[in-house]
Design a protein around this motif. Structure first.
Motif, short mmCIF file in Angstrom:
data_model
loop_
_atom_site.label_atom_id
_atom_site.label_comp_id
_atom_site.label_asym_id
_atom_site.label_seq_id
_atom_site.Cartn_x
_atom_site.Cartn_y
_atom_site.Cartn_z
N ALA A 376 0.86 -1.20 0.00
CA ALA A 376 0.00 0.00 0.00
C ALA A 376 0.88 1.24 0.00
CB ALA A 376 -0.89 0.00 1.25
N LEU A 377 0.39 2.31 -0.59
CA LEU A 377 1.13 3.57 -0.57
C LEU A 377 1.22 4.06 0.88
CD1 LEU A 377 -0.09 5.96 -3.43
CD2 LEU A 377 2.26 5.25 -2.92
N ALA A 378 2.39 4.56 1.27
CA ALA A 378 2.55 5.06 2.64
C ALA A 378 2.68 6.58 2.64
CB ALA A 378 3.76 4.39 3.29
N ALA A 379 2.18 7.23 1.60
CA ALA A 379 2.18 8.71 1.54
C ALA A 379 1.05 9.12 0.62
CB ALA A 379 3.51 9.21 0.99
N SER A 397 11.26 9.18 -4.69
CA SER A 397 11.09 8.09 -3.74
C SER A 397 9.64 7.61 -3.77
CB SER A 397 11.45 8.56 -2.32
OG SER A 397 10.53 9.54 -1.92
N LEU A 398 9.44 6.38 -3.35
CA LEU A 398 8.08 5.82 -3.33
C LEU A 398 7.89 5.06 -2.01
CD1 LEU A 398 5.40 5.21 -4.79
CD2 LEU A 398 6.49 3.21 -5.82
N PRO A 399 7.39 5.78 -0.96
CA PRO A 399 7.20 5.11 0.32
C PRO A 399 6.00 4.16 0.26
CG PRO A 399 7.05 7.53 0.50
CD PRO A 399 6.99 7.19 -0.94
N VAL A 400 6.24 2.90 0.61
CA VAL A 400 5.15 1.92 0.61
C VAL A 400 5.22 1.09 1.89
CG1 VAL A 400 5.00 1.67 -1.91
CG2 VAL A 400 6.56 0.19 -0.62
N SER A 401 4.08 0.55 2.30
CA SER A 401 4.13 -0.42 3.39
C SER A 401 3.94 -1.81 2.80
CB SER A 401 3.10 -0.11 4.47
OG SER A 401 1.83 -0.02 3.88
N LEU A 402 4.75 -2.73 3.29
CA LEU A 402 4.74 -4.09 2.76
C LEU A 402 4.35 -5.05 3.87
CD1 LEU A 402 8.24 -4.08 0.95
CD2 LEU A 402 6.00 -3.68 -0.10
N SER A 403 3.42 -5.97 3.59
CA SER A 403 3.20 -7.05 4.57
C SER A 403 3.27 -8.37 3.82
CB SER A 403 1.88 -6.87 5.31
OG SER A 403 0.84 -6.65 4.40
N ASP A 404 4.05 -9.27 4.41
CA ASP A 404 4.31 -10.55 3.78
C ASP A 404 3.01 -11.31 3.54
OD1 ASP A 404 6.20 -12.66 3.02
OD2 ASP A 404 7.55 -11.49 4.33
N ARG A 405 2.76 -11.78 2.34
CA ARG A 405 1.52 -12.50 2.06
C ARG A 405 1.49 -13.84 2.77
NH1 ARG A 405 -1.70 -10.61 -1.93
NH2 ARG A 405 -2.36 -12.56 -2.87
N GLY A 406 2.71 -14.40 3.00
CA GLY A 406 2.78 -15.66 3.72
C GLY A 406 2.27 -15.54 5.13
N ALA A 407 2.32 -14.33 5.68
CA ALA A 407 1.92 -14.09 7.08
C ALA A 407 0.41 -14.13 7.28
CB ALA A 407 2.49 -12.76 7.55
N HIS A 408 -0.37 -14.14 6.17
CA HIS A 408 -1.83 -14.12 6.31
C HIS A 408 -2.38 -15.47 6.74
CE1 HIS A 408 -2.43 -10.14 4.90
NE2 HIS A 408 -1.65 -10.38 3.89
#
Ligand code: HEM
Length: 408
Positions: A376-379, A397-408
Motif C-alpha cells: 500500500a502507498l505510505a504517503a 522516492s516511493l514510500p510503501v508499506s509491505l506485509s508478507d503475504r505468507g503471514a496471512h
C-alpha cells in the motif's frame, strides 16, 4: 509555463508536477511549440503521436554530437556555456547518425538480443529475491531504494563487470548529468565520470574478464576497434541508459497500480496480464519524457509547423503516448488495453537497444513484489516529488508499506 524575451515558453517547476495537462494543451494548439529548457536552450517540442514518430525516424533530424554542440551555441538563452558536457562522454551511438551509428550499434547488439537477455532471467530473479528478502519485515520502505534502483544497476554493472563499490558515486554523477538542472555541478560530475570510466577501460585492458565490454576493449582492427573516447562513451551510455530508465519503469508502474486499486486487483487475479501491464506502464507514464536532442539539417515540415534548418527538435514520448488520436481514453490507466505501438522506447534506428532487458527486469520485479507482499502507498500521492528533468520522468522516492503475504 512563462514566456521568454523571444516569445518561447519557459519550462517552470509546475511542469514537472503535472506535465500531462500542459502537453494536452500543446497537442491541441500546434504540432510543435518553441520552449526554453531549464538551463536556457531553445528547442521545438513535438507533442503529438504521429509527428513525434516522424521526428524519431526521419534522417533530416540529426543526432551528430558535433552538430549538436554547434546548434546549442546559436539557440542559447542561458548563463555561461551551453556545452558543459564532458566531451569524452559524448561519442556514443545515441549521439551519431548512420553510418557511424550503425558501426557503433552493431558492436553491442549481440549482447542484448531477446535470447541473450532471457538467459539472464535466473540471475535477475535471484537479485530481486535478495532485495525483497532485505525489505521484508521492515514494514515501510522506499521502493526506489529497496528495489527499483538497485535491481537494474546491479544487472547492468554485472553485464559490464563494473565493480559495485563505486555504485553510489556513479549514481550521483549520473543523476547530475542526466537531469542537467544543477549546472554548477555538471562539469565536475562529467570529469569524475569520465575519469572513473577511463580507469575501467584501463583495468579491462590490463585484466580482461569474460564480459562483453572486455571483448570490446580487446577487439582487433578487423573487428572495427573503438578508440579510447568511443570506449568511454559506450560504457557511459550503457551504464546510464541501463539504470536511469528502468528504475522509473518499476517505481512509476507500481505507483500507478497503487493509485488504481481496481487495476492492481485485476493483475493479482490474473497474472497472465503482467506483460500487458508492463506495456501500459510504459505507455501511461513512461520513464523518458522528452527524447534526446535532434536538430534539423534542412527546413522540415512537421505537421502544421515549418521548422527551420539548424534548430533543435525534441519529441515528447510521454505526450505522444497520451495522444487521443492514437490511444482512445489515453488518460485512463488500463492494464488490459492494447498498448502496443507506444513510443516509450523510441522509434527508428535509435529504438532502445535495452528494451528486452528492461521488459524482463520490469516483469520480474513487479511480479515478484506482488507474489510476496500486500502493498500500500505510505504517503499521499500528491506529496510525492517528481524529478525535475525534462529527459526523465520518475519519482525521487516511493514510500510503501509491505506485509508478507505468507503471514496471512
Ligand atoms: C524502461 C526502460 C527503458 C526505457 C524507457 C528506454 C528508453 C529509450 C529511448 C526512448 C531511447 C531512444 C532515445 C532517442 O531516440 O532519443 C533509448 C535508446 C537506448 N537505450 Fe534505452 N530505455 C530503457 C532501458 C534501457 C536499458 C536497460 C538499456 C541497456 C543497456 C538501454 C540502452 C539503450 C541504448 C544503448 C540506446 C541507444 C540506441 C541507439 O542510439 O541506437 N535502455 N532507450
Amino acid at each position: 509555463m512563462g514566456e521568454t524575451a523571444t516569445g518561447a515558453m519557459r519550462i517552470s517547476p509546475e511542469y514537472f508536477v503535472d506535465p500531462h495537462s500542459i502537453h494536452a494543451r500543446l497537442r491541441e494548439e500546434a504540432a510543435a511549440t518553441q520552449i526554453v529548457l531549464p538551463r536556457g536552450l531553445r528547442v521545438w517540442l513535438v507533442t503529438r503521436y504521429e509527428e513525434a514518430r516522424f521526428v524519431l525516424a526521419d534522417p533530416r533530424f540529426s543526432k551528430d554530437h558535433a552538430g549538436i554542440n554547434e546548434v546549442a551555441t546559436r539557440h542559447w538563452e542561458g548563463e555561461g556555456d551551453p556545452v558543459m558536457f564532458d566531451q569524452s562522454l559524448v561519442r556514443h551511438m545515441l549521439n551519431s547518425d548512420p553510418p557511424n551509428h550503425t558501426r557503433l550499434r552493431k558492436l553491442v547488439t549481440k549482447a542484448f538480443t531477446p535470447k541473450r537477455v532471457e538467459a539472464l532471467r535466473p540471475r535477475i530473479q535471484e537479485i530481486t529475491d535478495e532485495l525483497l528478502e532485505a525489505a521484508a519485515g521492515q514494514g515501510e520502505v522506499d521502493l526506489v531504494e529497496a528495489l527499483a534502483f538497485p535491481l537494474p544497476i546491479t544487472v547492468i554493472c554485472e553485464l559490464l563487470n563494473v565493480p559495485m563499490e563505486h555504485r553510489d558515486d556513479f549514481r550521483r554523477w549520473s543523476n547530475i548529468l542526466v537531469a542537467g538542472n544543477q549546472p554548477e555541478l555538471l562539469q565536475e560530475a562529467g570529469q569524475a565520470m569520465a575519469g572513473f570510466l577511463a580507469g575501467l577501460v584501463a583495468d579491462k585492458r590490463a585484466n580482461p574478464g569474460d564480459d562483453f565490454f572486455s571483448a570490446l576493449v580487446h577487439a582487433s582492427e578487423d573487428d572495427d576497434r573503438l578508440d579510447e573516447v568511443e570506449l568511454i562513451s559506450m560504457a557511459f551510455l550503457l551504464l546510464v541508459a541501463g539504470h536511469e530508465t528502468t528504475v522509473n519503469l518499476i517505481a512509476t508502474g507500481v505507483f500507478n497500480l497503487l493509485k488504481h486499486p481496481d487495476q492492481l486487483e485485476k493483475l493479482r487475479a490474473d497474472r497472465s496480464l503482467l506483460p500487458g501491464a508492463i506495456e501500459e506502464f510504459l505507455r501511461y507514464e513512461g520513464p523518458v519524457n522528452q527524447a534526446t536532442f535532434r536538430y534539423t539539417t534542412e527546413d522540415v515540415q512537421v505537421g502544421d509547423v515549418l521548422i527551420p534548418e539548424g534548430h533543435f527538435v525534441l519529441a515528447s514520448l510521454i505526450s505522444a503516448n497520451r495522444d487521443e488520436s492514437r490511444f482512445p481514453d489515453a488518460d485512463t490507466f488500463d492494464i488490459t488495453r492494447p498498448a502496443g505501438g507506444h513510443l516509450a522506447f523510441g522509434h527508428g534506428v535509435h529504438y532502445c537497444l535495452g528494451a528486452p532487458l528492461a521488459r524482463l527486469e520490469g516483469e520480474i520485479a513487479v511480479g515478484s513484489l506482488l507474489d510476496r507482499f500486500d502493498i500500500a502507498l505510505a504517503a499521499e500521492p500528491d506529496t510525492l516529488k517528481w524529478r525535475e528533468s525534462t529527459l526523465m520522468r520518475g519519482l525521487y522516492s516511493l514510500p510503501v508499506s509491505l506485509s508478507d503475504r505468507g503471514a496471512h
